[in-house]
Every structure is written in structure tokens, then in C-alpha cells.
Design an enzyme around this catalytic site. Structure first.
Site, PDB file in Angstrom:
ATOM      1  N   LYS A  14      27.735  27.539  36.471  1.00 20.29           N
ATOM      2  CA  LYS A  14      26.306  28.257  36.194  1.00 20.29           C
ATOM      3  C   LYS A  14      26.098  28.692  34.969  1.00 20.29           C
ATOM      4  O   LYS A  14      24.928  28.406  34.428  1.00 20.29           O
ATOM      5  CB  LYS A  14      26.550  29.482  37.171  1.00 20.29           C
ATOM      6  CG  LYS A  14      26.511  29.566  38.591  1.00 20.29           C
ATOM      7  CD  LYS A  14      26.414  31.102  39.259  1.00 20.29           C
ATOM      8  CE  LYS A  14      27.275  31.959  38.923  1.00 20.29           C
ATOM      9  NZ  LYS A  14      28.868  31.884  39.372  1.00 20.29           N
ATOM     10  N   ARG A  89      23.879  38.061  44.583  1.00 21.82           N
ATOM     11  CA  ARG A  89      25.087  37.820  45.027  1.00 21.82           C
ATOM     12  C   ARG A  89      25.328  37.831  46.547  1.00 21.82           C
ATOM     13  O   ARG A  89      26.632  37.821  46.974  1.00 21.82           O
ATOM     14  CB  ARG A  89      26.139  38.472  44.247  1.00 21.82           C
ATOM     15  CG  ARG A  89      27.405  38.362  43.458  1.00 21.82           C
ATOM     16  CD  ARG A  89      27.418  37.019  42.745  1.00 21.82           C
ATOM     17  NE  ARG A  89      28.673  36.753  42.086  1.00 21.82           N
ATOM     18  CZ  ARG A  89      28.760  36.765  40.718  1.00 21.82           C
ATOM     19  NH1 ARG A  89      27.683  36.613  39.897  1.00 21.82           N
ATOM     20  NH2 ARG A  89      30.094  36.733  40.230  1.00 21.82           N
ATOM     21  N   ARG A 128      38.624  27.707  30.898  1.00 19.79           N
ATOM     22  CA  ARG A 128      37.400  28.493  30.237  1.00 19.79           C
ATOM     23  C   ARG A 128      37.633  29.506  29.168  1.00 19.79           C
ATOM     24  O   ARG A 128      38.613  30.183  29.510  1.00 19.79           O
ATOM     25  CB  ARG A 128      36.768  29.361  31.437  1.00 19.79           C
ATOM     26  CG  ARG A 128      35.346  30.027  30.776  1.00 19.79           C
ATOM     27  CD  ARG A 128      34.377  30.456  31.942  1.00 19.79           C
ATOM     28  NE  ARG A 128      34.989  31.091  32.982  1.00 19.79           N
ATOM     29  CZ  ARG A 128      34.136  31.566  34.083  1.00 19.79           C
ATOM     30  NH1 ARG A 128      32.897  30.890  34.186  1.00 19.79           N
ATOM     31  NH2 ARG A 128      34.655  32.115  35.041  1.00 19.79           N
ATOM     32  N   ARG A 163      38.078  35.265  29.610  1.00 23.72           N
ATOM     33  CA  ARG A 163      37.949  36.452  30.453  1.00 23.72           C
ATOM     34  C   ARG A 163      38.982  37.102  30.995  1.00 23.72           C
ATOM     35  O   ARG A 163      39.913  36.303  31.514  1.00 23.72           O
ATOM     36  CB  ARG A 163      36.787  35.812  31.328  1.00 23.72           C
ATOM     37  CG  ARG A 163      35.259  35.790  30.797  1.00 23.72           C
ATOM     38  CD  ARG A 163      34.509  35.203  31.639  1.00 23.72           C
ATOM     39  NE  ARG A 163      34.440  35.781  33.043  1.00 23.72           N
ATOM     40  CZ  ARG A 163      33.510  35.505  33.932  1.00 23.72           C
ATOM     41  NH1 ARG A 163      32.456  34.610  33.783  1.00 23.72           N
ATOM     42  NH2 ARG A 163      33.825  35.979  35.181  1.00 23.72           N
ATOM     43  N   ARG A 174      37.674  36.514  43.730  1.00 25.35           N
ATOM     44  CA  ARG A 174      36.263  36.130  43.587  1.00 25.35           C
ATOM     45  C   ARG A 174      35.908  35.154  44.266  1.00 25.35           C
ATOM     46  O   ARG A 174      34.743  34.927  44.839  1.00 25.35           O
ATOM     47  CB  ARG A 174      36.133  35.526  41.972  1.00 25.35           C
ATOM     48  CG  ARG A 174      36.043  36.922  41.200  1.00 25.35           C
ATOM     49  CD  ARG A 174      36.357  36.747  39.583  1.00 25.35           C
ATOM     50  NE  ARG A 174      35.582  35.575  38.994  1.00 25.35           N
ATOM     51  CZ  ARG A 174      36.079  34.917  37.745  1.00 25.35           C
ATOM     52  NH1 ARG A 174      37.399  34.913  37.624  1.00 25.35           N
ATOM     53  NH2 ARG A 174      35.186  34.017  37.595  1.00 25.35           N
TER      54      ARG A 174
HETATM   55  P1  AMP Z   1      30.154  36.442  36.612  1.00 24.78           P
HETATM   56  O1  AMP Z   1      30.250  36.410  35.055  1.00 24.78           O
HETATM   57  O2  AMP Z   1      28.872  35.897  37.199  1.00 24.78           O
HETATM   58  O3  AMP Z   1      31.489  35.394  37.089  1.00 24.78           O
HETATM   59  O4  AMP Z   1      30.527  37.788  37.078  1.00 24.78           O
HETATM   60  C1  AMP Z   1      31.689  38.384  36.774  1.00 24.78           C
HETATM   61  C2  AMP Z   1      31.794  39.915  37.552  1.00 24.78           C
HETATM   62  O5  AMP Z   1      30.807  40.429  37.448  1.00 24.78           O
HETATM   63  C3  AMP Z   1      31.893  39.563  39.198  1.00 24.78           C
HETATM   64  O6  AMP Z   1      33.230  39.028  39.643  1.00 24.78           O
HETATM   65  C4  AMP Z   1      31.652  40.737  39.921  1.00 24.78           C
HETATM   66  O7  AMP Z   1      32.732  41.734  39.688  1.00 24.78           O
HETATM   67  C5  AMP Z   1      30.625  41.448  38.537  1.00 24.78           C
HETATM   68  N1  AMP Z   1      29.005  40.879  39.162  1.00 24.78           N
HETATM   69  C6  AMP Z   1      28.339  39.863  38.519  1.00 24.78           C
HETATM   70  N2  AMP Z   1      27.079  39.931  38.873  1.00 24.78           N
HETATM   71  C7  AMP Z   1      27.036  40.518  39.843  1.00 24.78           C
HETATM   72  C8  AMP Z   1      26.054  40.963  40.969  1.00 24.78           C
HETATM   73  N3  AMP Z   1      24.755  39.975  41.101  1.00 24.78           N
HETATM   74  N4  AMP Z   1      26.527  41.938  41.976  1.00 24.78           N
HETATM   75  C9  AMP Z   1      27.665  42.547  41.846  1.00 24.78           C
HETATM   76  N5  AMP Z   1      28.469  42.292  41.023  1.00 24.78           N
HETATM   77  C10 AMP Z   1      28.322  41.129  40.067  1.00 24.78           C
END
Ligand code: AMP
Length: 219
Positions: A14, A89, A128, A163, A174
């Protein structure tokens, strides 16, 4: 151009697609994950509150996300569209987002679902590395996505690191969270007639997926 929402399991690409779209169409890339990581790296009180959920791969509360998102979407660069990476989400966030769009007099645009199996996503996660300064993402398992200089961000020259939530246990959580909470958005947006699906397998490259995304946006 229409705004774009990208929905996908973790590590599907993404962020890479959002960044390619952002550079090509000059639209802001809004990653709720990056907004949250920013709070953590600045050690704000919000950053301390979300640290545990982020590190375990749980969703952060809808209230926190809503506040961060409204702050970001009301910036002038969002006026002519943007790319949302990682939001909504869950279905509750989709409802909240509809209210936000109504209030800001904006349209939903197009929702692109990157469909990938768990094993391929896990492989992508394992390679990554990201830039904590500008959010750019690279992948050591993919020649197309490697930085020009090992360990250094092409864009802002900061160091690249893994990360903290890119480990197998957190990835599994996740992925489960995605199945249990996020995947219901696919039917939700399909019923609204705004969903487009792109299938990704081990042979898909960032460029081939980007071509498929552009084809959808040109329709
Ligand atoms: P990402 O960078 O999109 O993989 O998100 C990393 C982490 O951020 C996720 O595992 C969640 O803990 C949190 N997170 C990101 N976007 C959201 C969202 N829209 N709602 C809730 N938690 C989020």
C-alpha cells in the site's frame, strides 16, 4: 483527480503504491500509520499512549485516528484529492469517514483493494526497510525497491531501518486484525460500487501493480 483509498493486508505494498501515485499525480500521501509513528518518534503524550498497540499490531482507537485524520485532511494540500493508505481500517471508521467527507464537502473517490496471500505478504514484510524521517519504504527482497545507497533513503538521505512492528509475531497479529476487522470493508465498498480489486502474487512487481492502479484511475 479522484481521491484514492488503498485497502490491503499488511505489507501488500500500500505504502509503495501510495508513494508512486503521490509522485506521479502530485497528490498528498496520507498514511495513518506514518501519522502515528510520527507521534511516537516525537514522543508526544499521544505517542506514548499508542506505543503498546502499535508494537503489538493492534488497531489504535478510532477517536485518536479520527482526530489525526481530520487535522491532516483540513490542510490546504488535500483540497484537490489525496491518497489514503491504511484508513479506514474497520467498518466503524468507514462510517466516521463518511461523516468527515460530508462535513468537508468531499467525495469518497475510488477504493483499491490489493489482494495478496499471507505467504507473499510475509515475504515482503521480511525485506522491508523504511525511512523514519520521510516515511519512504524500500524492500531488500525486491531489486526494484532497493535504495540506491545501502541503508540510506534516496529521497532525504536519512538512515533506513526495519519497522519495530515488522517481526513475525506482530505480522501474524496484524494479519489476523486485517482478516477480523478490515476485510469486511471489501464487501462494504463493493456494495457501494466504488471498489476495484488488483490481485498480487509472488511474480507481481511494483511497476506492474502501479500500471494496474493507473489503468483503474484513467477510467
Ligand atoms: P501501517 O503503517 O498501515 O501498517 O500501520 C501500522 C500500525 O498503525 C497498525 O498495525 C495499527 O497499530 C496502527 N494503525 C494504522 N492505521 C490505523 C487505523 N486506521 N486505525 C487504527 N490503527 C491504525
Amino acid at each position: 483527480m479522484k481521491s484514492v483509498i488503498l485497502i490491503a493486508p499488511p505489507a501488500a505494498g500500500k505504502g509503495t503504491m501510495a508513494s508512486m501515485l503521490s509522485k506521479t499525480f502530485n497528490m498528498p500521501h496520507i498514511s495513518t500509520g506514518d501519522l502515528l509513528r510520527n507521534e511516537m518518534s516525537n514522543q508526544t503524550s499521544l505517542g506514548l499512549k499508542i506505543k503498546d498497540d502499535m508494537e503489538k499490531g493492534n488497531l489504535v482507537s478510532d477517536e485518536i485516528i479520527t482526530e489525526l485524520l481530520i487535522n491532516r485532511l483540513t490542510k490546504p494540500d488535500c483540497e484537490n484529492g489525496y491518497i489514503l493508505d491504511g484508513y479506514p481500517r474497520n467498518v466503524e471508521q468507514a462510517y466516521i469517514y463518511e461523516d468527515i467527507l460530508d462535513k468537508l464537502d468531499k467525495e469518497i473517490g475510488v477504493v483499491i483493494f490489493l489482494d495478496i496471500d499471507k505467504a507473499t505478504a510475509l515475504y515482503r514484510m521480511s525485506g522491508r526497510i523504511v525511512c523514519a524521517t520521510c516515511g519512504a519504504s524500500y524492500n531488500l527482497n525486491n531489486v526494484e525497491l532497493q535504495p540506491k545507497v545501502e541503508g540510506i533513503c534516496d529521497d532525504c538521505k536519512s538512515p533506513l531501518n526495519k519497522r519495530s512492528d515488522d517481526n513475525v509475531d506482530t505480522f501474524n497479529n496484524r494479519f489476523d486484525t486485517y482478516i477480523n476487522k478490515t476485510s469486511s470493508l471489501i464487501n462494504y465498498y463493493q456494495e457501494q460500487g466504488v471498489l476495484e480489486r488488483i490481485s498480487i502474487d509472488a511474480s507481481s512487481t511494483a511497476n506492474s501493480t502501479f500500471e494496474a492502479v493507473k489503468k483503474i484511475l484513467k477510467r
